[in-house]
Scaffold this active site. Sequence first.
Site, short mmCIF file in Angstrom:
data_model
loop_
_atom_site.label_atom_id
_atom_site.label_comp_id
_atom_site.label_asym_id
_atom_site.label_seq_id
_atom_site.Cartn_x
_atom_site.Cartn_y
_atom_site.Cartn_z
N GLY A 207 41.50 36.80 50.23
CA GLY A 207 41.98 36.11 49.05
C GLY A 207 41.39 34.73 48.88
O GLY A 207 40.87 34.14 49.83
N ASN A 208 41.45 34.24 47.66
CA ASN A 208 40.95 32.90 47.38
C ASN A 208 41.44 32.40 46.03
O ASN A 208 41.70 33.19 45.13
CB ASN A 208 39.41 32.88 47.42
N GLY B 102 36.15 32.88 55.09
CA GLY B 102 36.56 33.30 56.43
C GLY B 102 37.34 32.29 57.26
O GLY B 102 37.45 32.46 58.47
N SER C 272 33.77 30.73 49.59
CA SER C 272 34.24 32.12 49.55
C SER C 272 33.13 33.07 49.11
O SER C 272 32.33 32.74 48.22
CB SER C 272 35.40 32.21 48.56
N ASP D 135 57.99 40.99 29.41
CA ASP D 135 58.24 39.54 29.38
C ASP D 135 56.92 38.77 29.47
O ASP D 135 56.85 37.61 29.09
CB ASP D 135 59.12 39.12 30.56
N HIS E 112 38.66 48.16 43.76
CA HIS E 112 38.65 46.89 44.49
C HIS E 112 40.04 46.25 44.50
O HIS E 112 40.86 46.64 45.33
CB HIS E 112 37.56 45.99 43.89
ZN LIG Z 1 38.15 41.29 47.07
#
Ligand SMILES: [Zn+2]
Length: 233
Positions: A29-30, A47, A75, A121, A172
């Site tokens: 994640g990023n 990493g 990243s 919503d 993905h």
């Molecule tokens: Zn990814």
Amino acid sequence: MAKYDHIRESAYEANIQLPKLGLVISTFGNVSSVDRKLGVFAIKPSGVPYAELTPNKMVIVDFNGQTVEGTLRPSSDTQTHAVLYKHWVEIGGIVHTHSIFATSWAQSNRDIPLYGTTHADHTILDIPCAAPMSDEMIEDNYELQTGFQIINCLTSRNIRYEEMEMILVGNHAPFTWGNTPDKALYNSTVLESIAHLAYVTEQISPLAKRLKESLIKKHFERKHGTNSYYGQS
Ligand SMILES: [Zn+2]
């Protein structure tokens, strides 16, 4: 250097929320945070465990994905962020996670149907799932092409990025965005919740129907319409 401190800080603050919100494991994640005037964004280094992040470890990158300042490698998804910032001039933050439920829909190559008012919503549309990347795109510059896959998916469906701030990339995982990193982060949380609810709904009721238009309209407009009355503002 001090001139990037504000985006280093906002990117850092948003990144460390990812594991706390249960949206990532390990170093996955990023989040990035942009400064339009300076033409750069701050993004998580590649990493590095979340517990070891600091604002100074955020990497400053331009809209071509080139590092402007920072000693760590940015990243591996940096080019995707760069493409989106370059083409979508109103966004201020981007989040990428492999959160369980949203990623499961992405792996199933399915849009998330609008089954209930929680979804309505936030948007009147199903959450789009972009087609899996072609072999040509994968073998070219994969991360850069992922950005174009996202942009092309919305364009082909006539959806504006301002009205749909989340997407699944087929095979993905999700990407979300917003006018700030915090809004992009909030959208990731909302998306995971919507994805979870839709999954459970189909388990209980495999023939579940899309929410009827009157309820979609009611829920969306009471929060976002010109005569909205949800909340205190
Ligand atoms: Zn990814």
